[in-house]
Design a protein around this motif. Sequence first.
Motif, PDB file in Angstrom:
ATOM      1  N   ALA A 100       0.864  -1.501   0.034  1.00 40.97           N
ATOM      2  CA  ALA A 100      -0.044  -0.277  -0.052  1.00 40.97           C
ATOM      3  C   ALA A 100       0.958   0.920  -0.449  1.00 40.97           C
ATOM      4  O   ALA A 100       1.384   1.407   0.903  1.00 40.97           O
ATOM      5  CB  ALA A 100      -0.711   0.504   1.440  1.00 40.97           C
ATOM      6  N   ARG A 101       0.964   2.081  -1.391  1.00 40.14           N
ATOM      7  CA  ARG A 101       2.178   2.662  -1.384  1.00 40.14           C
ATOM      8  C   ARG A 101       1.375   4.089  -1.427  1.00 40.14           C
ATOM      9  O   ARG A 101       0.201   5.071  -1.779  1.00 40.14           O
ATOM     10  CB  ARG A 101       2.938   2.400  -2.690  1.00 40.14           C
ATOM     11  CG  ARG A 101       3.324   3.432  -3.051  1.00 40.14           C
ATOM     12  CD  ARG A 101       4.639   2.531  -4.006  1.00 40.14           C
ATOM     13  NE  ARG A 101       5.269   2.040  -3.045  1.00 40.14           N
ATOM     14  CZ  ARG A 101       6.269   0.923  -4.016  1.00 40.14           C
ATOM     15  NH1 ARG A 101       6.369   0.718  -5.279  1.00 40.14           N
ATOM     16  NH2 ARG A 101       7.222  -0.449  -3.501  1.00 40.14           N
ATOM     17  N   LEU A 102       2.687   5.391  -0.963  1.00 37.58           N
ATOM     18  CA  LEU A 102       2.481   6.574  -0.896  1.00 37.58           C
ATOM     19  C   LEU A 102       3.505   7.216  -1.849  1.00 37.58           C
ATOM     20  O   LEU A 102       4.784   7.165  -1.014  1.00 37.58           O
ATOM     21  CB  LEU A 102       2.507   7.434   0.062  1.00 37.58           C
ATOM     22  CG  LEU A 102       1.245   6.932   1.335  1.00 37.58           C
ATOM     23  CD1 LEU A 102       0.981   6.596   2.542  1.00 37.58           C
ATOM     24  CD2 LEU A 102      -0.114   7.482   0.979  1.00 37.58           C
ATOM     25  N   LEU A 188      -2.613  -4.125 -15.336  1.00 32.94           N
ATOM     26  CA  LEU A 188      -1.936  -5.646 -14.689  1.00 32.94           C
ATOM     27  C   LEU A 188      -1.423  -5.922 -15.828  1.00 32.94           C
ATOM     28  O   LEU A 188      -1.375  -5.961 -16.604  1.00 32.94           O
ATOM     29  CB  LEU A 188      -3.055  -7.099 -14.613  1.00 32.94           C
ATOM     30  CG  LEU A 188      -2.639  -8.117 -14.910  1.00 32.94           C
ATOM     31  CD1 LEU A 188      -2.654  -8.615 -13.382  1.00 32.94           C
ATOM     32  CD2 LEU A 188      -3.689  -9.162 -15.420  1.00 32.94           C
ATOM     33  N   PHE A 189       0.150  -6.628 -14.634  1.00 35.72           N
ATOM     34  CA  PHE A 189       1.225  -7.135 -15.962  1.00 35.72           C
ATOM     35  C   PHE A 189       2.526  -7.226 -15.654  1.00 35.72           C
ATOM     36  O   PHE A 189       2.655  -8.191 -14.358  1.00 35.72           O
ATOM     37  CB  PHE A 189       2.545  -4.821 -16.080  1.00 35.72           C
ATOM     38  CG  PHE A 189       2.694  -4.689 -14.993  1.00 35.72           C
ATOM     39  CD1 PHE A 189       2.607  -3.585 -14.293  1.00 35.72           C
ATOM     40  CD2 PHE A 189       4.087  -4.864 -14.754  1.00 35.72           C
ATOM     41  CE1 PHE A 189       3.163  -3.656 -12.603  1.00 35.72           C
ATOM     42  CE2 PHE A 189       4.797  -4.644 -13.334  1.00 35.72           C
ATOM     43  CZ  PHE A 189       4.243  -3.244 -12.495  1.00 35.72           C
ATOM     44  N   ASN A 190       2.728  -7.927 -16.826  1.00 32.27           N
ATOM     45  CA  ASN A 190       4.257  -9.280 -16.263  1.00 32.27           C
ATOM     46  C   ASN A 190       5.054  -8.617 -16.308  1.00 32.27           C
ATOM     47  O   ASN A 190       5.668  -7.686 -16.483  1.00 32.27           O
ATOM     48  CB  ASN A 190       4.114  -9.670 -17.632  1.00 32.27           C
ATOM     49  CG  ASN A 190       5.613 -10.281 -18.037  1.00 32.27           C
ATOM     50  OD1 ASN A 190       6.200 -10.528 -16.595  1.00 32.27           O
ATOM     51  ND2 ASN A 190       5.901 -11.492 -19.486  1.00 32.27           N
ATOM     52  N   LEU A 194       9.442  -4.128 -19.666  1.00 33.58           N
ATOM     53  CA  LEU A 194      10.121  -2.901 -18.606  1.00 33.58           C
ATOM     54  C   LEU A 194       9.138  -2.128 -18.533  1.00 33.58           C
ATOM     55  O   LEU A 194       8.538  -1.726 -19.130  1.00 33.58           O
ATOM     56  CB  LEU A 194      11.000  -2.808 -20.243  1.00 33.58           C
ATOM     57  CG  LEU A 194      12.457  -3.450 -20.063  1.00 33.58           C
ATOM     58  CD1 LEU A 194      12.815  -3.187 -21.482  1.00 33.58           C
ATOM     59  CD2 LEU A 194      13.357  -3.839 -19.329  1.00 33.58           C
ATOM     60  N   HIS A 195       9.287  -1.659 -17.338  1.00 33.56           N
ATOM     61  CA  HIS A 195       8.265  -0.388 -17.089  1.00 33.56           C
ATOM     62  C   HIS A 195       9.442   0.653 -15.786  1.00 33.56           C
ATOM     63  O   HIS A 195      10.145   0.074 -15.266  1.00 33.56           O
ATOM     64  CB  HIS A 195       7.017  -1.337 -16.281  1.00 33.56           C
ATOM     65  CG  HIS A 195       7.703  -2.445 -15.114  1.00 33.56           C
ATOM     66  ND1 HIS A 195       8.033  -3.255 -14.697  1.00 33.56           N
ATOM     67  CD2 HIS A 195       8.077  -1.961 -13.599  1.00 33.56           C
ATOM     68  CE1 HIS A 195       8.246  -4.192 -13.391  1.00 33.56           C
ATOM     69  NE2 HIS A 195       8.127  -2.736 -12.687  1.00 33.56           N
ATOM     70  N   MET A 196       8.404   1.390 -15.311  1.00 30.18           N
ATOM     71  CA  MET A 196       8.823   2.299 -14.026  1.00 30.18           C
ATOM     72  C   MET A 196       7.648   3.011 -13.533  1.00 30.18           C
ATOM     73  O   MET A 196       6.846   3.106 -14.436  1.00 30.18           O
ATOM     74  CB  MET A 196       9.913   2.513 -14.605  1.00 30.18           C
ATOM     75  CG  MET A 196       9.277   4.148 -16.666  1.00 30.18           C
ATOM     76  SD  MET A 196      10.965   4.457 -16.663  1.00 30.18           S
ATOM     77  CE  MET A 196      11.374   5.943 -15.380  1.00 30.18           C
TER      78      MET A 196
HETATM   79  O1  LIG Z   1       4.910   2.431  -9.419  1.00 33.73           O
HETATM   80  C1  LIG Z   1       5.247   1.987  -8.344  1.00 33.73           C
HETATM   81  O2  LIG Z   1       5.161   2.267  -6.897  1.00 33.73           O
HETATM   82  C2  LIG Z   1       6.506   0.851  -8.520  1.00 33.73           C
HETATM   83  C3  LIG Z   1       6.124   0.190 -10.269  1.00 33.73           C
HETATM   84  C4  LIG Z   1       7.550  -0.289 -10.445  1.00 33.73           C
HETATM   85  O3  LIG Z   1       8.500  -0.536 -10.352  1.00 33.73           O
HETATM   86  C5  LIG Z   1       7.046  -2.239  -9.983  1.00 33.73           C
HETATM   87  O4  LIG Z   1       5.377  -2.267  -9.337  1.00 33.73           O
HETATM   88  O5  LIG Z   1       7.232  -2.872 -10.120  1.00 33.73           O
END
Ligand SMILES: O=C(O)CCC(=O)C(=O)O
Length: 289
Positions: A100-102, A188-190, A194-196
């Motif tokens: 659970a992120r801020l 939803l992702f694998n 490559l993501h950020m």
């Molecule tokens: O957006 C996030 O809090 C983290 C994104 C990310 O790199 C991840 O969920 O692996």
Amino acid sequence: MYSPDNLLDLKLQFDTQGFVHLPSLLSPALTERVRSAFFAARDRHAAETAQSVQRGAPFVDLPAILDADPVFVDLVDLPDLFPLLRMTVGEDLALNETIARLFYPGPTFTSPFHSDVANVLGVNHAHTPNFLVKLHIFFEDLSPEQGCLAFIPGSQHFPPAHVNPHRPTLASSSAVARVVPRAGDAVLFNTHVLHMAEDNRTNRVRTSLIYTYGHFWMRSKPSAVPSDLARFASTPQRQQLFGVDLPGVSHFARRLDRLAPPTPLQRLQSTGERIAHRLLPLTKLPPRA
Ligand SMILES: O=C(O)CCC(=O)C(=O)O
């Protein structure tokens, strides 16, 4: 509810692109319940959170979110999403982690375009789209500059180091897809695509929930199991999601489609299959010279 054709399309998108945006996955009422439970949890941890931010932490993860409110347990097997999770990960689906992120205003804390699992051993990720998936759930509208998720679609199929994530112009490349979610949406992702998360260039905190799903035989993080299992692991499905063992079932053999004890016909079928499996190699072997 997604129709069988919608599900096949989403699965195809997931397999080809590496991610799917699921607008309005949560109903407005559920979105509101999640939002108020999240803010209540945030307020309970206000002192520790403020200390972390003062020390310069770019983000804070609220602890043990599954214990914070039953609504966070309800999110683990949303009826609309669950068939897609089964199709993307498999029948041995289990919850692996919750967050659970801020994310506070400022530069991103994630590595530039990265795979989460590029360096784990024993998996050929280009051929294993179902190894570990992440679901990001949003319960507030984000603006495009508010630390949104960005992807390089299809990059889960690339060989290692195919893309230089440090190329300064990569973020503005037409190959990058950015998801700007509204409250109630999910992505939803694998975890190998490559993501950020991009920089949060607004003056507003970005809030989100991140539920990771893998296979029953994998080691889950403590955040994937509610403390009150007697209350929350109330169905065979939830027992599997929370990693509760079934007597006599190996952790490699756990399957959502085999939760009920086998019927006499199924037992007979599997005995027949075992016998055929033993005999078939003998009948198929070519005569020895
Ligand atoms: O957006 C996030 O809090 C983290 C994104 C990310 O790199 C991840 O969920 O692996």
